[in-house]
Design a protein around this motif. Structure first.
Motif, PDB file in Angstrom:
ATOM      1  N   ARG A  54       0.671  -1.215   0.064  1.00  0.00           N
ATOM      2  CA  ARG A  54      -0.084  -0.070  -0.129  1.00  0.00           C
ATOM      3  C   ARG A  54       0.940   1.308   0.085  1.00  0.00           C
ATOM      4  NH1 ARG A  54      -2.965   0.714   5.294  1.00  0.00           N
ATOM      5  NH2 ARG A  54      -0.822   1.399   5.980  1.00  0.00           N
ATOM      6  N   ASP A  55       1.967   1.276   0.837  1.00  0.00           N
ATOM      7  CA  ASP A  55       2.648   2.466   1.106  1.00  0.00           C
ATOM      8  C   ASP A  55       3.912   2.842   0.301  1.00  0.00           C
ATOM      9  OD1 ASP A  55       0.404   3.063   3.025  1.00  0.00           O
ATOM     10  OD2 ASP A  55       1.677   2.013   4.631  1.00  0.00           O
ATOM     11  N   ASN A  56       4.502   1.763  -0.071  1.00  0.00           N
ATOM     12  CA  ASN A  56       6.098   1.720  -0.607  1.00  0.00           C
ATOM     13  C   ASN A  56       5.789   1.801  -2.072  1.00  0.00           C
ATOM     14  OD1 ASN A  56       6.894   2.369   1.908  1.00  0.00           O
ATOM     15  ND2 ASN A  56       7.328   0.204   2.313  1.00  0.00           N
ATOM     16  N   PRO A  57       6.840   2.698  -2.770  1.00  0.00           N
ATOM     17  CA  PRO A  57       6.936   2.357  -4.408  1.00  0.00           C
ATOM     18  C   PRO A  57       7.219   1.127  -4.765  1.00  0.00           C
ATOM     19  CG  PRO A  57       8.094   4.394  -3.626  1.00  0.00           C
ATOM     20  CD  PRO A  57       7.687   3.649  -2.214  1.00  0.00           C
ATOM     21  N   MET A  58       6.614   0.487  -5.766  1.00  0.00           N
ATOM     22  CA  MET A  58       6.815  -0.792  -6.226  1.00  0.00           C
ATOM     23  C   MET A  58       7.966  -0.769  -7.480  1.00  0.00           C
ATOM     24  SD  MET A  58       4.814  -2.702  -4.598  1.00  0.00           S
ATOM     25  CE  MET A  58       5.148  -1.775  -3.216  1.00  0.00           C
ATOM     26  N   GLN A  59       8.708  -1.636  -7.533  1.00  0.00           N
ATOM     27  CA  GLN A  59       9.962  -1.693  -8.273  1.00  0.00           C
ATOM     28  C   GLN A  59       9.773  -2.658  -9.456  1.00  0.00           C
ATOM     29  OE1 GLN A  59      12.028   0.595  -7.735  1.00  0.00           O
ATOM     30  NE2 GLN A  59      11.084   1.316  -6.064  1.00  0.00           N
ATOM     31  N   ASP A  60       8.789  -3.505  -9.773  1.00  0.00           N
ATOM     32  CA  ASP A  60       8.785  -4.395 -11.035  1.00  0.00           C
ATOM     33  C   ASP A  60       7.466  -3.859 -11.719  1.00  0.00           C
ATOM     34  OD1 ASP A  60       6.163  -5.731 -10.349  1.00  0.00           O
ATOM     35  OD2 ASP A  60       7.311  -6.502  -8.484  1.00  0.00           O
ATOM     36  N   GLU A  61       7.544  -4.451 -13.092  1.00  0.00           N
ATOM     37  CA  GLU A  61       6.491  -4.145 -14.134  1.00  0.00           C
ATOM     38  C   GLU A  61       5.012  -4.606 -14.007  1.00  0.00           C
ATOM     39  OE1 GLU A  61       9.421  -6.354 -15.577  1.00  0.00           O
ATOM     40  OE2 GLU A  61      10.579  -4.540 -15.230  1.00  0.00           O
ATOM     41  N   LYS A  62       5.134  -5.565 -12.945  1.00  0.00           N
ATOM     42  CA  LYS A  62       3.647  -6.300 -12.726  1.00  0.00           C
ATOM     43  C   LYS A  62       2.897  -5.560 -11.548  1.00  0.00           C
ATOM     44  CE  LYS A  62       4.345 -10.829 -14.839  1.00  0.00           C
ATOM     45  NZ  LYS A  62       4.570 -12.119 -14.421  1.00  0.00           N
ATOM     46  N   THR A  63       3.537  -5.071 -10.564  1.00  0.00           N
ATOM     47  CA  THR A  63       2.992  -4.573  -9.209  1.00  0.00           C
ATOM     48  C   THR A  63       3.110  -3.081  -9.213  1.00  0.00           C
ATOM     49  OG1 THR A  63       4.233  -6.576  -8.361  1.00  0.00           O
ATOM     50  CG2 THR A  63       3.149  -5.059  -6.734  1.00  0.00           C
ATOM     51  N   VAL A  64       1.696  -2.555  -8.702  1.00  0.00           N
ATOM     52  CA  VAL A  64       1.680  -1.306  -8.310  1.00  0.00           C
ATOM     53  C   VAL A  64       1.232  -1.312  -6.911  1.00  0.00           C
ATOM     54  CG1 VAL A  64       1.325  -0.699 -10.855  1.00  0.00           C
ATOM     55  CG2 VAL A  64      -0.659  -1.272  -9.284  1.00  0.00           C
ATOM     56  N   ASN A  65       1.366  -0.064  -6.346  1.00  0.00           N
ATOM     57  CA  ASN A  65       0.810   0.302  -4.886  1.00  0.00           C
ATOM     58  C   ASN A  65      -0.775  -0.363  -4.833  1.00  0.00           C
ATOM     59  OD1 ASN A  65       3.049   2.585  -5.123  1.00  0.00           O
ATOM     60  ND2 ASN A  65       2.815   1.397  -3.057  1.00  0.00           N
ATOM     61  N   SER A  66      -1.070  -0.898  -3.847  1.00  0.00           N
ATOM     62  CA  SER A  66      -2.491  -1.528  -3.717  1.00  0.00           C
ATOM     63  C   SER A  66      -2.847  -1.581  -2.114  1.00  0.00           C
ATOM     64  CB  SER A  66      -2.628  -2.886  -4.415  1.00  0.00           C
ATOM     65  OG  SER A  66      -1.851  -3.878  -3.964  1.00  0.00           O
ATOM     66  N   SER A  67      -4.248  -1.512  -2.122  1.00  0.00           N
ATOM     67  CA  SER A  67      -4.808  -1.710  -0.684  1.00  0.00           C
ATOM     68  C   SER A  67      -5.679  -3.213  -0.709  1.00  0.00           C
ATOM     69  CB  SER A  67      -5.615  -0.525  -0.312  1.00  0.00           C
ATOM     70  OG  SER A  67      -5.223   0.826  -0.542  1.00  0.00           O
ATOM     71  N   VAL A  79     -15.530 -13.416   5.099  1.00  0.00           N
ATOM     72  CA  VAL A  79     -16.016 -14.067   4.065  1.00  0.00           C
ATOM     73  C   VAL A  79     -15.280 -13.992   2.754  1.00  0.00           C
ATOM     74  CG1 VAL A  79     -18.364 -14.358   5.025  1.00  0.00           C
ATOM     75  CG2 VAL A  79     -17.603 -12.419   3.694  1.00  0.00           C
ATOM     76  N   GLY A  80     -14.401 -12.793   2.563  1.00  0.00           N
ATOM     77  CA  GLY A  80     -13.677 -12.708   1.258  1.00  0.00           C
ATOM     78  C   GLY A  80     -12.655 -11.528   1.593  1.00  0.00           C
ATOM     79  N   ALA A  81     -11.907 -11.273   0.421  1.00  0.00           N
ATOM     80  CA  ALA A  81     -10.905 -10.419   0.437  1.00  0.00           C
ATOM     81  C   ALA A  81     -10.895  -9.605  -0.842  1.00  0.00           C
ATOM     82  CB  ALA A  81      -9.517 -11.186   0.792  1.00  0.00           C
ATOM     83  N   VAL A  82     -10.050  -8.311  -0.853  1.00  0.00           N
ATOM     84  CA  VAL A  82     -10.041  -7.751  -2.087  1.00  0.00           C
ATOM     85  C   VAL A  82      -8.938  -6.873  -2.163  1.00  0.00           C
ATOM     86  CG1 VAL A  82     -11.302  -5.479  -1.164  1.00  0.00           C
ATOM     87  CG2 VAL A  82     -11.422  -6.023  -3.591  1.00  0.00           C
ATOM     88  N   ASN A  83      -8.378  -6.883  -3.290  1.00  0.00           N
ATOM     89  CA  ASN A  83      -7.088  -5.852  -3.444  1.00  0.00           C
ATOM     90  C   ASN A  83      -7.312  -4.978  -4.516  1.00  0.00           C
ATOM     91  OD1 ASN A  83      -4.143  -5.807  -5.257  1.00  0.00           O
ATOM     92  ND2 ASN A  83      -3.955  -5.943  -2.983  1.00  0.00           N
ATOM     93  N   ILE A  84      -7.172  -3.638  -4.091  1.00  0.00           N
ATOM     94  CA  ILE A  84      -7.590  -2.678  -4.932  1.00  0.00           C
ATOM     95  C   ILE A  84      -6.325  -1.632  -5.364  1.00  0.00           C
ATOM     96  CG2 ILE A  84      -8.828  -0.489  -5.240  1.00  0.00           C
ATOM     97  CD1 ILE A  84     -10.712  -1.445  -2.798  1.00  0.00           C
ATOM     98  N   ARG A  85      -6.082  -1.879  -6.623  1.00  0.00           N
ATOM     99  CA  ARG A  85      -4.653  -1.391  -6.994  1.00  0.00           C
ATOM    100  C   ARG A  85      -4.781   0.298  -7.272  1.00  0.00           C
ATOM    101  NH1 ARG A  85      -6.229  -6.263  -9.279  1.00  0.00           N
ATOM    102  NH2 ARG A  85      -4.893  -7.727  -8.733  1.00  0.00           N
ATOM    103  N   HIS A  86      -3.947   1.137  -6.960  1.00  0.00           N
ATOM    104  CA  HIS A  86      -3.996   2.672  -7.060  1.00  0.00           C
ATOM    105  C   HIS A  86      -3.928   3.093  -8.396  1.00  0.00           C
ATOM    106  CE1 HIS A  86      -2.496   2.565  -2.299  1.00  0.00           C
ATOM    107  NE2 HIS A  86      -3.500   1.988  -2.783  1.00  0.00           N
ATOM    108  N   ARG A  87      -3.273   2.388  -9.315  1.00  0.00           N
ATOM    109  CA  ARG A  87      -3.077   2.712 -10.536  1.00  0.00           C
ATOM    110  C   ARG A  87      -2.947   1.425 -11.303  1.00  0.00           C
ATOM    111  NH1 ARG A  87       1.772   2.621 -12.445  1.00  0.00           N
ATOM    112  NH2 ARG A  87       3.556   2.219 -11.024  1.00  0.00           N
ATOM    113  N   LEU A  88      -3.079   1.483 -12.680  1.00  0.00           N
ATOM    114  CA  LEU A  88      -2.785   0.571 -13.728  1.00  0.00           C
ATOM    115  C   LEU A  88      -1.359   0.835 -14.628  1.00  0.00           C
ATOM    116  CD1 LEU A  88      -6.341  -0.180 -15.307  1.00  0.00           C
ATOM    117  CD2 LEU A  88      -5.166  -1.172 -13.326  1.00  0.00           C
ATOM    118  N   ASN A  89      -0.616  -0.333 -14.480  1.00  0.00           N
ATOM    119  CA  ASN A  89       0.465  -0.333 -15.590  1.00  0.00           C
ATOM    120  C   ASN A  89      -0.013  -1.254 -16.867  1.00  0.00           C
ATOM    121  OD1 ASN A  89       0.546  -3.146 -14.795  1.00  0.00           O
ATOM    122  ND2 ASN A  89       2.472  -2.716 -13.315  1.00  0.00           N
TER     123      ASN A  89
END
Length: 173
Positions: A54-67, A79-89
């Motif tokens: 969530r908080d630190n800059p990502m260093q690869d081509e597939k990963t972006v910051n996410s909550s 009952v479930g989980a979600v990952n919300i990406r802050h932007r798209l690459n």
């Protein structure tokens, strides 16, 4: 539907989380979103890894910051989980999109997927996302229905690594 809320991962829900993951592992299914596949034996390190996403800059081509959030039912059962990406690459624009979610096997077909996506869209809006991309495998009819119930409009289909993917856009109001 009972009281449902997205909560940030914390030690407060450690036992409920482990129970959900163990149930899922028992099915042999691939767990989605990807953060469910992280090792949780050292739970504090597991939580640190999620916070780092969530908080630190990502260093690869597939990963972006996410909550990451867990869908909590009646303040007691995850009952479930979600990952919300802050932007798209480029990679996530093709496969993955802004929001990846999953519902534990024993809680499927009860409206939880629609609810987790709905609440995730509201959170995405708070991150400044006005138009969210949500993808699913073409053969995942239940997921496609969930996306459509949340006003998803099919944009395109593609075969990526041998898997047919559908890409839906949702305008967030």
């Amino acid at each position: 539907m009972s009281n449902m809320i997205l909560v940030e991962p914390s030690t407060d829900f450690k036992l409920q989380y482990i129970e959900m993951i163990e149930e899922w592992k028992g099915t042999g299914e691939r767990m989605v979103p990807f953060v469910l596949r992280y090792d949780y034996e050292d739970f504090d390190s597991f939580l640190d890894k999620i916070k780092n996403l969530r908080d630190n800059p990502m260093q690869d081509e597939k990963t972006v910051n996410s909550s990451t959030f867990w869908l909590l039912e009646n303040d007691e059962r995850i009952v479930g989980a979600v990952n919300i990406r802050h932007r798209l690459n480029r990679y996530l624009l093709e496969i993955g999109g802004h929001i990846g979610y999953g519902i534990r096997p024993s809680s499927r077909r009860q409206g939880y997927a629609t609810e987790i996506l709905n609440q995730s869209l509201r959170h995405a809006r708070s991150l400044g996302i006005s138009r969210a991309l949500v993808t699913c495998d073409k053969d995942n009819i239940a997921s496609a229905r969930t996306i459509i119930k949340n006003n998803g409009i099919l944009d395109s289909e593609a075969t990526i690594n041998g898997v047919e993917i559908q890409r839906y856009w949702i305008e967030i109001r």
